[in-house]
Design a protein around this motif. Structure first.
Motif, PDB file in Angstrom:
ATOM      1  N   SER A  43       1.358  48.992 -31.995  1.00 10.56           N
ATOM      2  CA  SER A  43       2.511  48.231 -31.907  1.00 10.56           C
ATOM      3  C   SER A  43       3.324  48.860 -30.612  1.00 10.56           C
ATOM      4  O   SER A  43       3.412  50.114 -30.417  1.00 10.56           O
ATOM      5  N   GLY A  44       3.987  47.923 -29.867  1.00 13.23           N
ATOM      6  CA  GLY A  44       4.788  48.179 -28.721  1.00 13.23           C
ATOM      7  C   GLY A  44       3.920  48.221 -27.721  1.00 13.23           C
ATOM      8  O   GLY A  44       4.343  48.534 -26.650  1.00 13.23           O
ATOM      9  N   LYS A  47       1.802  43.143 -26.471  1.00 11.03           N
ATOM     10  CA  LYS A  47       0.959  41.954 -26.861  1.00 11.03           C
ATOM     11  C   LYS A  47       1.893  40.949 -26.935  1.00 11.03           C
ATOM     12  O   LYS A  47       1.626  39.664 -26.531  1.00 11.03           O
ATOM     13  N   SER A  48       3.128  40.726 -27.707  1.00 17.32           N
ATOM     14  CA  SER A  48       3.754  39.680 -28.055  1.00 17.32           C
ATOM     15  C   SER A  48       4.477  39.346 -26.672  1.00 17.32           C
ATOM     16  O   SER A  48       4.842  38.024 -26.485  1.00 17.32           O
ATOM     17  N   LEU A  49       4.949  40.312 -25.877  1.00 17.44           N
ATOM     18  CA  LEU A  49       5.472  39.892 -24.603  1.00 17.44           C
ATOM     19  C   LEU A  49       4.489  39.164 -23.841  1.00 17.44           C
ATOM     20  O   LEU A  49       4.902  38.271 -23.004  1.00 17.44           O
TER      21      LEU A  49
HETATM   22  N1  LIG Z   1      14.046  42.320 -25.828  1.00 17.87           N
HETATM   23  C1  LIG Z   1      13.665  43.479 -25.363  1.00 17.87           C
HETATM   24  N2  LIG Z   1      14.207  44.209 -24.611  1.00 17.87           N
HETATM   25  C2  LIG Z   1      13.783  45.497 -24.177  1.00 17.87           C
HETATM   26  N3  LIG Z   1      12.651  45.999 -24.511  1.00 17.87           N
HETATM   27  C3  LIG Z   1      11.842  44.963 -25.332  1.00 17.87           C
HETATM   28  C4  LIG Z   1      12.473  43.930 -25.646  1.00 17.87           C
HETATM   29  N4  LIG Z   1      11.368  43.193 -26.466  1.00 17.87           N
HETATM   30  C5  LIG Z   1      10.238  43.982 -26.597  1.00 17.87           C
HETATM   31  N5  LIG Z   1      10.594  45.106 -25.947  1.00 17.87           N
HETATM   32  C6  LIG Z   1       9.628  46.378 -25.699  1.00 17.87           C
HETATM   33  O1  LIG Z   1       8.516  45.901 -24.940  1.00 17.87           O
HETATM   34  C7  LIG Z   1       7.599  46.586 -25.381  1.00 17.87           C
HETATM   35  C8  LIG Z   1       6.548  45.792 -25.792  1.00 17.87           C
HETATM   36  O2  LIG Z   1       6.851  44.838 -26.860  1.00 17.87           O
HETATM   37  P1  LIG Z   1       5.917  43.825 -27.793  1.00 17.87           P
HETATM   38  O3  LIG Z   1       6.655  43.232 -28.588  1.00 17.87           O
HETATM   39  O4  LIG Z   1       5.302  42.891 -26.760  1.00 17.87           O
HETATM   40  O5  LIG Z   1       4.796  44.947 -28.312  1.00 17.87           O
HETATM   41  P2  LIG Z   1       3.679  44.453 -29.390  1.00 17.87           P
HETATM   42  O6  LIG Z   1       2.493  45.207 -28.831  1.00 17.87           O
HETATM   43  O7  LIG Z   1       3.600  42.871 -29.467  1.00 17.87           O
HETATM   44  O8  LIG Z   1       4.047  45.037 -30.704  1.00 17.87           O
HETATM   45  P3  LIG Z   1       4.079  44.851 -32.395  1.00 17.87           P
HETATM   46  O9  LIG Z   1       2.498  44.695 -32.559  1.00 17.87           O
HETATM   47  O10 LIG Z   1       4.773  45.862 -32.978  1.00 17.87           O
HETATM   48  O11 LIG Z   1       4.639  43.433 -32.481  1.00 17.87           O
HETATM   49  C9  LIG Z   1       7.996  47.574 -26.620  1.00 17.87           C
HETATM   50  O12 LIG Z   1       8.330  48.952 -26.012  1.00 17.87           O
HETATM   51  C10 LIG Z   1       9.319  46.956 -26.952  1.00 17.87           C
HETATM   52  O13 LIG Z   1      10.149  47.849 -27.385  1.00 17.87           O
END
Ligand SMILES: Nc1ncnc2c1ncn2[C@@H]1O[C@H](COP(=O)(O)OP(=O)(O)OP(=O)(O)O)[C@@H](O)[C@H]1O
Length: 255
Positions: A43-44, A47-49
């Protein structure tokens, strides 16, 4: 690694907050027609970004600070929370027909027919097609099928899936995965699939990117990575999957 010429190329993608906190750093991968790539990691890890940046759908406060994303086909996204992705005040057939009308540029009458065909393709029951039901009258799995139908109504070359089965129970997860596999075979779209679940990544994706702290730490053929992970973080991820306990004395795993 990619056999056909890429329909999506991401080179050196970096994302950061406005205050310059690095969130995704120097991510690169490419995708050929009809291929599937899994993005896994804790998590974090970004991936989603990474997925959202393909659609240009970055959340407020996050910006691209480096790299290029090149794609010559359209993409559509399936989000994690199916109910959140649907309008609760609009019948599902109408929502789907609206997307068909605007994206496929057909008449109102034809858009409803195409919407019903899409629901059929997604294996939704006839009751849902005949009467106009609202999202609150559907199960979570049915809502997720409608959300997938909404994405397919855009006729995407690439389906972007952001943990589309996480909110569903395991039997429904399996049905949705089987449906996505069938539709990919029928329609030929490529896919980027974000998941925490290595088994789902193995079932759906021939190629895998393992992400940690905004970077890709391992990238390659899914089965090769799962059978012979090189990066210590990938090894840790694989080892953290709980094995099924064995029934005492039988030597057989729980079924
Ligand atoms: N709008 C935002 N402003 C600031 N930081 C952000 C924002 N959106 C995401 N982040 C940060 O960017 C990082 C990557 O987030 P992301 O959602 O891509 O992770 P992820 O791997 O998809 O996690 P998960 O599996 O929990 O969905 C994280 O540290 C998150 O806190």
């Amino acid at each position: 690694m990619i056999s056909t010429s890429p329909i999506l190329e991401i080179k050196g993608l970096s994302l950061a907050t406005k205050s310059n906190k690095k969130l995704v750093n120097n991510v690169s991968f490419s995708l050929g027609k009809g291929e599937s790539l899994g993005l896994v990691g804790e998590s974090g890890s970004g991936k989603s970004l990474t997925l959202r940046s393909i659609l240009g759908l970055l959340p407020r406060g996050v910006e691209q600070t480096g790299g290029v994303i090149k794609s010559d086909v359209s993409s559509a996204m399936v989000f994690q929370d199916p109910r959140g992705a649907l309008d609760p005040l609009c019948p599902v057939v109408k929502q789907l027909a609206e997307v068909v009308y605007y994206r496929q540029k057909v008449s109102r009458k034809a858009s409803r027919i195409v919407a019903l065909e899409l629901l059929e393709m997604l294996g939704l029951p006839d009751s849902l097609k005949k009467t106009d039901r609202y999202p609150s009258q559907l199960s979570g799995g049915q809502c997720q099928r409608v959300v997938i139908a909404l994405a397919l109504a855009c006729k995407p070359g690439i389906l972007l899936c952001d943990e589309p089965t996480t909110a569903l129970d395991v039997t429904v997860q399996r049905q949705i995965i089987e449906t996505i596999t069938r539709l990919q075979n029928e329609l030929g779209f490529a896919m980027v699939f974000v998941t925490h679940n290595l088994a789902i990544a193995a079932a759906l994706c021939s190629e895998l990117c393992v992400m940690k702290e905004g970077q890709i730490v391992e990238h390659g053929n899914t089965l090769s990575i799962l059978q012979n992970p090189h990066n210590p973080y990938t090894q840790m991820l694989i080892n953290s999957v709980l094995p099924l306990p064995e029934l005492e004395g039988s030597g057989q795993p729980w079924s």
